[in-house]
Write a protein that holds these residues in place. Structure first.
Motif, mmCIF file in Angstrom:
data_model
loop_
_atom_site.group_PDB
_atom_site.id
_atom_site.type_symbol
_atom_site.label_atom_id
_atom_site.label_comp_id
_atom_site.label_asym_id
_atom_site.label_seq_id
_atom_site.Cartn_x
_atom_site.Cartn_y
_atom_site.Cartn_z
ATOM 1 N N PRO A 179 0.981 0.737 15.747
ATOM 2 C CA PRO A 179 2.209 1.565 15.432
ATOM 3 C C PRO A 179 1.847 2.047 13.994
ATOM 4 C CG PRO A 179 2.797 -0.796 15.549
ATOM 5 C CD PRO A 179 1.193 -0.661 16.056
ATOM 6 N N GLY A 180 2.721 3.334 13.959
ATOM 7 C CA GLY A 180 2.590 4.049 12.635
ATOM 8 C C GLY A 180 2.820 3.100 11.197
ATOM 9 N N VAL A 181 2.312 3.358 10.280
ATOM 10 C CA VAL A 181 2.195 2.657 8.988
ATOM 11 C C VAL A 181 3.283 2.889 8.366
ATOM 12 C CG1 VAL A 181 1.159 2.335 6.923
ATOM 13 C CG2 VAL A 181 -0.449 2.531 8.803
ATOM 14 N N TYR A 182 4.105 1.910 7.920
ATOM 15 C CA TYR A 182 5.478 2.091 6.893
ATOM 16 C C TYR A 182 4.860 1.964 5.566
ATOM 17 C CZ TYR A 182 8.847 1.673 10.579
ATOM 18 O OH TYR A 182 9.645 2.073 11.821
ATOM 19 N N ILE A 183 4.975 2.761 4.846
ATOM 20 C CA ILE A 183 4.390 2.718 3.428
ATOM 21 C C ILE A 183 5.227 1.857 2.610
ATOM 22 C CG2 ILE A 183 5.668 4.496 2.540
ATOM 23 C CD1 ILE A 183 2.086 4.718 1.694
ATOM 24 N N SER A 184 6.353 1.524 2.848
ATOM 25 C CA SER A 184 6.990 0.601 2.185
ATOM 26 C C SER A 184 6.649 -0.669 2.171
ATOM 27 C CB SER A 184 8.693 0.557 2.475
ATOM 28 O OG SER A 184 8.573 0.519 3.777
ATOM 29 N N GLY A 185 6.021 -1.168 3.332
ATOM 30 C CA GLY A 185 5.483 -2.421 3.443
ATOM 31 C C GLY A 185 4.329 -2.800 2.465
ATOM 32 N N ILE A 186 3.534 -1.672 2.442
ATOM 33 C CA ILE A 186 2.237 -1.545 1.728
ATOM 34 C C ILE A 186 2.461 -1.697 0.450
ATOM 35 C CG2 ILE A 186 -0.046 -0.622 1.637
ATOM 36 C CD1 ILE A 186 0.325 -1.255 4.558
ATOM 37 N N VAL A 187 3.307 -0.903 0.030
ATOM 38 C CA VAL A 187 3.692 -0.875 -1.509
ATOM 39 C C VAL A 187 4.349 -2.121 -1.881
ATOM 40 C CG1 VAL A 187 5.258 0.424 -3.205
ATOM 41 C CG2 VAL A 187 4.025 1.755 -1.591
ATOM 42 N N LEU A 188 5.098 -2.760 -1.026
ATOM 43 C CA LEU A 188 5.694 -3.880 -1.619
ATOM 44 C C LEU A 188 4.717 -5.090 -1.872
ATOM 45 C CD1 LEU A 188 8.310 -5.586 -1.668
ATOM 46 C CD2 LEU A 188 8.014 -6.183 0.691
ATOM 47 N N LEU A 189 3.887 -5.160 -0.844
ATOM 48 C CA LEU A 189 2.732 -6.056 -1.081
ATOM 49 C C LEU A 189 1.982 -5.854 -2.281
ATOM 50 C CD1 LEU A 189 1.491 -8.569 0.210
ATOM 51 C CD2 LEU A 189 -0.007 -7.387 1.578
ATOM 52 N N ALA A 190 1.369 -4.722 -2.302
ATOM 53 C CA ALA A 190 0.656 -4.110 -3.387
ATOM 54 C C ALA A 190 1.345 -4.885 -4.838
ATOM 55 C CB ALA A 190 0.119 -2.884 -3.394
ATOM 56 N N ALA A 191 2.756 -4.203 -4.868
ATOM 57 C CA ALA A 191 3.536 -4.375 -6.182
ATOM 58 C C ALA A 191 3.814 -6.002 -6.538
ATOM 59 C CB ALA A 191 4.958 -3.665 -6.054
ATOM 60 N N VAL A 192 3.889 -6.564 -5.527
ATOM 61 C CA VAL A 192 4.070 -8.104 -5.713
ATOM 62 C C VAL A 192 2.845 -8.696 -5.803
ATOM 63 C CG1 VAL A 192 4.002 -9.184 -3.296
ATOM 64 C CG2 VAL A 192 5.387 -10.120 -5.019
ATOM 65 N N VAL A 193 1.458 -8.346 -5.414
ATOM 66 C CA VAL A 193 0.343 -8.902 -5.970
ATOM 67 C C VAL A 193 0.120 -8.256 -7.288
ATOM 68 C CG1 VAL A 193 -2.063 -8.560 -5.781
ATOM 69 C CG2 VAL A 193 -0.548 -8.886 -3.701
ATOM 70 N N TYR A 194 0.371 -7.338 -7.676
ATOM 71 C CA TYR A 194 0.329 -6.856 -9.184
ATOM 72 C C TYR A 194 1.143 -7.754 -10.002
ATOM 73 C CZ TYR A 194 1.052 -4.684 -13.501
ATOM 74 O OH TYR A 194 1.171 -4.374 -15.021
ATOM 75 N N LEU A 195 2.349 -8.193 -9.587
ATOM 76 C CA LEU A 195 2.977 -8.862 -10.710
ATOM 77 C C LEU A 195 2.464 -10.181 -10.728
ATOM 78 C CD1 LEU A 195 6.697 -7.464 -9.496
ATOM 79 C CD2 LEU A 195 5.613 -6.947 -11.551
ATOM 80 N N PHE A 196 2.164 -10.538 -9.611
ATOM 81 C CA PHE A 196 1.430 -11.859 -9.879
ATOM 82 C C PHE A 196 0.207 -11.841 -10.731
ATOM 83 C CE2 PHE A 196 -1.960 -14.551 -7.767
ATOM 84 C CZ PHE A 196 -1.272 -16.003 -8.580
ATOM 85 N N LEU A 197 -0.844 -10.977 -10.357
ATOM 86 C CA LEU A 197 -2.021 -10.856 -11.092
ATOM 87 C C LEU A 197 -1.717 -10.800 -12.688
ATOM 88 C CD1 LEU A 197 -4.290 -8.799 -8.829
ATOM 89 C CD2 LEU A 197 -4.361 -11.098 -9.239
ATOM 90 N N ARG A 198 -0.424 -9.941 -13.169
ATOM 91 C CA ARG A 198 0.018 -9.636 -14.385
ATOM 92 C C ARG A 198 0.204 -11.221 -15.005
ATOM 93 N NH1 ARG A 198 4.946 -9.871 -15.665
ATOM 94 N NH2 ARG A 198 5.468 -9.005 -17.693
ATOM 95 N N ARG A 199 0.756 -11.869 -14.369
ATOM 96 C CA ARG A 199 1.060 -13.266 -14.722
ATOM 97 C C ARG A 199 -0.190 -14.102 -14.942
ATOM 98 N NH1 ARG A 199 6.158 -14.535 -15.659
ATOM 99 N NH2 ARG A 199 7.937 -13.335 -14.573
ATOM 100 N N LEU A 200 -1.154 -13.845 -14.108
ATOM 101 C CA LEU A 200 -2.161 -14.707 -14.072
ATOM 102 C C LEU A 200 -3.067 -14.242 -15.417
ATOM 103 C CD1 LEU A 200 -2.902 -16.891 -12.211
ATOM 104 C CD2 LEU A 200 -4.408 -15.164 -11.009
ATOM 105 N N PHE A 201 -3.330 -12.753 -15.629
ATOM 106 C CA PHE A 201 -4.391 -12.523 -16.431
ATOM 107 C C PHE A 201 -4.055 -12.239 -17.455
ATOM 108 C CE2 PHE A 201 -6.420 -11.762 -11.931
ATOM 109 C CZ PHE A 201 -7.710 -12.730 -12.300
ATOM 110 N N ILE A 202 -2.867 -11.818 -17.946
ATOM 111 C CA ILE A 202 -2.438 -11.614 -19.308
ATOM 112 C C ILE A 202 -2.112 -12.909 -19.734
ATOM 113 C CG2 ILE A 202 -0.833 -10.339 -20.827
ATOM 114 C CD1 ILE A 202 -0.463 -8.341 -18.513
#
Lengths: 352, 133
Positions: A179-202
């Motif tokens: 089924p067709g890709v929903y961009i919001s789901g991908i962005v959500l996962l990417a953003a939350v991973v970024y917010l986590f990595l930010r806490r981890l690496f800074i």
């Protein structure tokens, strides 16, 4: 290694495991009791928290300002950053809530190699946050297709926009995109991973991060991940799931019958969402409601025009000097102390 | 200064939004809305079995179609042999829609329920034989 994110990660894993095993064997518990419980606790918790806030006072007017206050007519006022009217405050609040303006102004202090301080614009937190929040909102609204039958046109329109970009990867080894890709789901996962990595690496951010920062990030990561997994990879029976969700919102689920054929992964997804709802009112996620009540943003910067009275001020019993002198005037005069108002003339005459 | 009434108002609006699926369904008196019955054509009934087991078809038919498309369009293969050794021509219109020629009562019914709109019908015809539905 850091005990804060490890414990959070562990908690999320254990939760997933419980739901994975428990879901299929006790579907009424994980499919009906848990979501109802979550909704009830969420509503109760949020209402309680906000009502608690409504009872606390704003002792001082402490709007923070980012521009010229209203003063002389020939000095140009910054009507949004330093609002003196309700309309200005409304615009400032709307911009804050819809575009996270104060986060946008985030700066980071750095030492240049000449040994001087400089403040640089630090845009990535804002970028991550805005991507995260809007993706979450879209995902949430999109899920209304499971709770409304027939699905309203506006929800279908959002789905159509969300799946506007067609990513299709078609090889023998990997099949993705139908089924067709929903961009919001991908962005959500990417953003939350970024917010986590930010806490981890800074390092500076890691230093101030606690379990209560990591746990919701992992939880939301889990929600997005299981959702994507179910949609594109290990498929689940959407029709059976909609039967369950529809019975939940029409209260027909109170017969505790769950449709057959719902995969364990769905129970993991549902358990994550329920946990998020239960956890929400007791956590810092309540900034969703709190942002509306930030006194530095929602008060007009008109402290020179309007006196802000602390509602906690109670009537203080005072004894003015006047009353004091009235009480002790005779004695003061006798002792030769100066008084504001001389006693009656008769008394004066006696003295002379 | 007391903003309690505004805070309560905001809270009520939020709760109404959050509970809107419940409110909407209760107010409109919606039924539990079970999955609509899909109608099988005579031809499908006679065949008894789909190209793959029903559980698989129900959840993964779109991925099967994608696989078929890949094999036909890129590799030029046209035969699909299922787990039971039966062979099918890998074609959306000529195979799926041959058995399920009642698109409106089969594919669409389920898709409307799940709110999916495959774009395949922009190009592919849904009723190659022009049979009555």
């Amino acid at each position: 290694m850091n005990k804060f994110y490890l414990s959070s990660l562990l908690a999320v894993f254990v939760l997933a495991l419980i739901a994975w095993v428990g879901g299929p064997s006790a579907p009424w518990l994980f499919g009906i009791v848990l979501p109802y419980l979550a909704v009830i606790l969420f509503v109760y918790g949020v209402a309680r928290r906000v009502m608690g806030w409504s009872r606390s006072a704003v002792p001082f007017a402490i709007p923070t300002t980012g521009g010229q206050q209203r003063s002389m007519p020939w000095i140009k006022q910054n009507k949004i950053d330093n609002p003196s009217t309700h309309l200005g405050v409304f615009i400032r609040m709307a911009l804050e809530i819809l575009t996270f303006r104060s986060l946008f102004r985030n700066t980071r202090m750095k030492m240049t190699h000449e040994g001087r301080f400089s403040y640089n614009l630090e845009i990535f937190l804002w970028l991550g946050a805005i991507a995260f929040h809007y993706a979450f909102l879209t995902t949430l609204v999109r899920h209304m297709r499971f709770f409304l039958e027939p699905v309203p046109l506006c929800i279908q329109a959002i789905e159509a926009v969300d799946s506007f970009f067609r990513f299709e990867i078609s090889y023998d080894a990997i099949q993705f995109g139908l089924p067709g890709v929903y961009i919001s789901g991908i962005v959500l996962l990417a953003a939350v991973v970024y917010l986590f990595l930010r806490r981890l690496f800074i390092a500076k951010v890691r230093y101030i991060s606690l379990a209560q920062d990591y746990f919701p990030l992992f939880l939301i990561m889990g929600i997005a991940f299981t959702g994507i997994l179910m949609r594109y990879f290990t498929k689940v029976d959407i029709a059976a799931i909609k039967e369950l969700t529809m019975s939940l919102v029409t209260f027909k689920a109170l017969s505790f019958k769950v449709p057959q054929g719902i995969g364990p992964l769905f129970y993991v997804h549902l358990a994550f969402v329920s946990t998020l709802l239960i956890y929400f009112p007791f956590s810092k996620l309540m900034h969703m409601g709190g942002v509306f009540l930030s006194p530095t943003r929602n008060l007009a910067a008109n402290t020179r025009e309007v006196r802000h009275v602390n509602p906690w001020n109670y009537p203080v019993k005072v004894h003015t000097y006047e009353a004091y002198e009235n009480e002790f005037r005779d004695k003061m005069v006798e002792a030769g102390l100066p008084v504001d108002k001389m006693p009656e003339e008769s008394a004066e005459e006696e003295k002379e | 200064m007391n903003d309690k009434k505004w805070i309560v108002l905001g809270l009520l609006i939020f709760m109404a939004l959050f509970l809107s699926p419940f409110l909407y369904n209760v107010v409109t008196g919606a039924k539990a809305a079970p999955m609509p019955e899909v109608v099988l054509t005579e031809k499908a009934k006679a065949a008894k079995q789909c190209v793959m087991p029903t559980e698989f078809m129900r959840t993964e038919h779109m991925q099967l179609l994608d696989e078929w498309r890949l094999k036909v369009v890129r590799s030029g293969l046209r035969d699909f042999t299922n787990t039971e050794g039966k062979t099918f021509n890998m074609s959306l219109s000529n195979t799926c829609m041959d058995c399920h020629s009642n698109k409106a009562d089969f594919c669409d019914r389920c898709h409307n329920y799940a709110s999916v709109k495959p774009y395949c019908w922009d190009c592919h015809i849904d009723n190659p034989q022009g049979e009555t539905k």
